[in-house]
Design a protein around this motif. Structure first.
Motif, mmCIF file in Angstrom:
data_model
loop_
_atom_site.group_PDB
_atom_site.id
_atom_site.type_symbol
_atom_site.label_atom_id
_atom_site.label_comp_id
_atom_site.label_asym_id
_atom_site.label_seq_id
_atom_site.Cartn_x
_atom_site.Cartn_y
_atom_site.Cartn_z
ATOM 1 N N ARG A 22 7.934 1.634 6.585
ATOM 2 C CA ARG A 22 7.654 2.583 5.512
ATOM 3 C C ARG A 22 8.549 2.294 4.309
ATOM 4 N NH1 ARG A 22 4.712 6.226 2.466
ATOM 5 N NH2 ARG A 22 5.978 8.002 1.849
ATOM 6 N N LYS A 23 9.805 1.962 4.551
ATOM 7 C CA LYS A 23 10.729 1.639 3.463
ATOM 8 C C LYS A 23 10.218 0.448 2.663
ATOM 9 C CE LYS A 23 15.576 0.535 2.475
ATOM 10 N NZ LYS A 23 16.940 0.294 3.040
ATOM 11 N N ASP A 24 9.698 -0.564 3.361
ATOM 12 C CA ASP A 24 9.154 -1.744 2.674
ATOM 13 C C ASP A 24 7.968 -1.367 1.784
ATOM 14 O OD1 ASP A 24 10.962 -3.469 4.007
ATOM 15 O OD2 ASP A 24 9.646 -3.561 5.748
ATOM 16 N N SER A 25 7.107 -0.491 2.298
ATOM 17 C CA SER A 25 5.932 -0.076 1.528
ATOM 18 C C SER A 25 6.323 0.732 0.296
ATOM 19 C CB SER A 25 4.991 0.748 2.413
ATOM 20 O OG SER A 25 4.496 -0.040 3.476
ATOM 21 N N LEU A 26 7.336 1.586 0.441
ATOM 22 C CA LEU A 26 7.800 2.357 -0.710
ATOM 23 C C LEU A 26 8.389 1.456 -1.777
ATOM 24 C CD1 LEU A 26 9.519 5.395 1.067
ATOM 25 C CD2 LEU A 26 7.431 5.454 -0.322
ATOM 26 N N LYS A 27 9.064 0.407 -1.334
ATOM 27 C CA LYS A 27 9.732 -0.495 -2.277
ATOM 28 C C LYS A 27 8.752 -1.442 -2.952
ATOM 29 C CE LYS A 27 13.896 -3.416 -2.471
ATOM 30 N NZ LYS A 27 14.754 -2.455 -3.182
ATOM 31 N N GLY A 28 7.786 -1.946 -2.186
ATOM 32 C CA GLY A 28 6.906 -2.980 -2.727
ATOM 33 C C GLY A 28 5.484 -2.556 -3.003
ATOM 34 N N GLY A 29 5.120 -1.363 -2.582
ATOM 35 C CA GLY A 29 3.734 -0.949 -2.692
ATOM 36 C C GLY A 29 3.408 -0.230 -3.983
ATOM 37 N N LEU A 30 2.131 0.049 -4.160
ATOM 38 C CA LEU A 30 1.649 0.761 -5.341
ATOM 39 C C LEU A 30 0.840 1.971 -4.901
ATOM 40 C CD1 LEU A 30 0.601 -2.208 -7.657
ATOM 41 C CD2 LEU A 30 2.606 -0.732 -7.895
#
Length: 538
Positions: A22-30
């Motif tokens: 989830r942390k990765d998605s918050l950092k790299g996602g849109l």
């Protein structure tokens, strides 16, 4: 062409089996909280406490709304403290999840209103880099006189390591940035863009103010603090400014003479310097280097090569200052042309690594440049895909540098017309000036400009880790050849040499042959310098 491009996207997004959080998605996602607004300008106003290694201040963020929303995501590292977030003179409620800050407004924000503004107040001790610029954060050093020498580089970790922002390469402040930095009055604080003024704050501190007029990547926004000497000049209408430690002024004036021929070369090959209204600066940094827009970080010790060594192992890498040339090349590739997602960082690094050979070609001729490029092959690991996973802040292999440059070299050889190649490269740079793009855009552009189906070539080098192998054999006065590679439809040409004569062929994944070329296998060799391939005689 369009159907092929869609196939490439599918391959790109399914080429990685790695699991992300989830942390990765918050950092790299849109997510919707990011996509609903567009940043117009950052106005940073911070004070540095050098003893505590902390900062305190604010970022005033001007933004427009793309789709009606009541909640947006900004970013600030979890170790930093949010003091308050103010909108229309009222404090807003917010929640934090990892490094994301979700801000709730009291009513809907709509596209009908041209611009909104909020003030984000914060403080804390930003992460200190263990090994900048590869491990991001602040760097605290002392010069030879014991005075503070400070910098920050955050390309991998992201700008939210030290200031609140929309920490995504998909959005840049269209109207640039204002950066105000308060430091002890015995020091100079340098940042991106133009110097505006310096204002005494009290008996011991002074605020240095800088202004960026052009769009800028958040990770490019930076600061340098030290006992700097400034010198510079106007060169062909472009302001050149240099800030170096007092002790290094004499060395810098000699070493930085390379800036002029570098700019002449890059402007000839890539088009005008993209940030003329902000000027060009080289600033001495307490780490090796970084492409900070209009304020390039320099820490190469005022010597040629890469800290005095030659990355190519050919001797040609000692003909130029690697950091000066490479990081300046990023002004065109990375700063002006920016990848939407860090998964496509090869758009920054592959083109910029190639720019090193471009400078050598301008100064010393094509043969020297080709020797340098081919020398870089020893640095390629072929360990994993160059393109990373989209939407999770995941970069691909470090091969994006050398293998990326050799991919461009191979495409130039495929085109086999240098005049056309330079025109295409310049058209690419000028067409996408100050734009945010992705891999599909690059591939489609080069294919259309070259009039060649280049997608299989890009795909082989960017998505598959293994190099294409040219297999060949000589049977009954016939030369047989084929590609052994992962990418279906791979169509790169190849060159054989028979008794000094070059023979260009167009292999496929099936055996093809030509007759009457030599009489024995020993008469035939594969020319491996034009293309980045392996060859295997059977």
């Amino acid at each position: 062409m369009k159907k092929l491009a869609l196939l490439i996207i599918l391959v790109f997004t399914t080429a990685h089996a790695q699991q992300f959080s989830r942390k990765d998605s918050l950092k790299g996602g849109l997510a919707a909280e990011r996509k609903c607004f567009d940043v117009k300008k950052y106005s940073l106003d911070i004070a540095l406490d050098l003893e505590q290694k902390s900062i305190r201040g604010s970022n005033t963020i001007d933004f427009a709304v793309v789709t009606t929303c009541k909640r947006i995501q900004l970013d600030l590292f979890a170790n930093m403290v949010v003091d308050s977030i103010v909108f229309n003179n009222q404090k807003l409620k917010y929640t934090r999840e990892y490094d994301a800050v979700f801000i709730d407004f009291n009513s809907n924000l709509t596209p009908e209103i041209s611009e909104y503004t909020l003030q984000f107040y914060y403080h804390g001790q930003p992460k200190i880099a263990a090994n900048a610029p590869w491990d991001g954060g602040f760097v605290y050093r002392k010069d030879s006189n014991g005075k503070p020498f400070i910098g920050v580089a955050v390309q991998g970790e992201g700008a939210s390591l030290w200031f609140p922002c929309k920490d995504s390469q998909s959005d840049e402040p269209n109207l640039g940035a204002s950066i105000k930095i308060t430091v002890p009055n015995t020091l100079i604080a340098v940042s991106n863009g133009r110097y505006i003024t310096k204002v005494p704050v009290n008996d011991s501190t002074i605020r240095w103010e800088w202004e960026v007029k052009n769009p800028i990547n958040a990770y490019d926004i930076t600061l340098y603090v030290g006992d700097f000497i400034h010198f510079g000049e106007n060169y062909k209408g472009l302001d050149l400014d240099y800030y170096v430690l007092r002790e290094n002024e004499a060395k810098a004036k000699i070493q930085f003479a390379e800036v002029k021929p570098m700019l002449d070369c890059f402007q000839e090959k890539f088009g005008p310097y993209p940030f003329a209204s902000d000027g060009y600066k080289l600033v001495e940094a307490p780490y090796l280097g970084m492409e900070h827009q209009s304020a390039v970080a320099y820490g190469n010790g005022f010597q040629n090569g890469y800290l005095g060594s030659d990355l190519s192992g050919t001797g040609k890498g000692l003909l130029f200052d690697f950091i000066l040339v490479h990081e300046s090349g990023h002004e065109w590739f990375g700063n002006s042309i920016t990848s939407k997602d860090v998964a496509d960082m090869w758009i920054h690094e592959g083109f910029t690594c190639y720019s090193e050979s471009v400078f050598l070609e301008c100064e010393y001729g094509k043969e020297v440049a080709m020797i340098y490029l081919n020398g870089l092959k020893k640095n390629v690991r072929n360990d994993r895909a160059i393109i990373g996973q989209y939407g999770v802040h995941h970069e691909g292999s470090g091969d994006m540098y050398y293998k990326g440059a050799l991919l461009l070299h191979s495409i130039r050889s495929f085109i086999n017309n240098d005049e056309r190649w330079w025109k295409i490269l310049k058209n690419y740079s000028t067409t996408f000036t100050h734009q945010i793009i992705d891999a599909q855009t690059v591939i489609q552009f080069f294919s259309e400009q070259a009039g060649l189906e280049l997608a299989p070539v890009f795909n082989q080098y960017l998505v598959h880790k293994e190099l294409p192998i040219l297999e060949w054999k000589f049977v009954a006065n016939k030369l047989y050849f084929r590609w052994n590679c992962a990418e279906q439809g791979f169509n790169l040409p190849a060159t054989f040499v028979c008794k000094g004569k070059e023979i260009r062929v167009n292999p496929t994944k099936n055996w093809k042959s030509i007759s009457g070329k030599g009489k024995l296998k020993k008469d035939i060799v594969v020319k491996n310098t034009d293309f980045y391939i392996l060859s295997k005689g059977l």
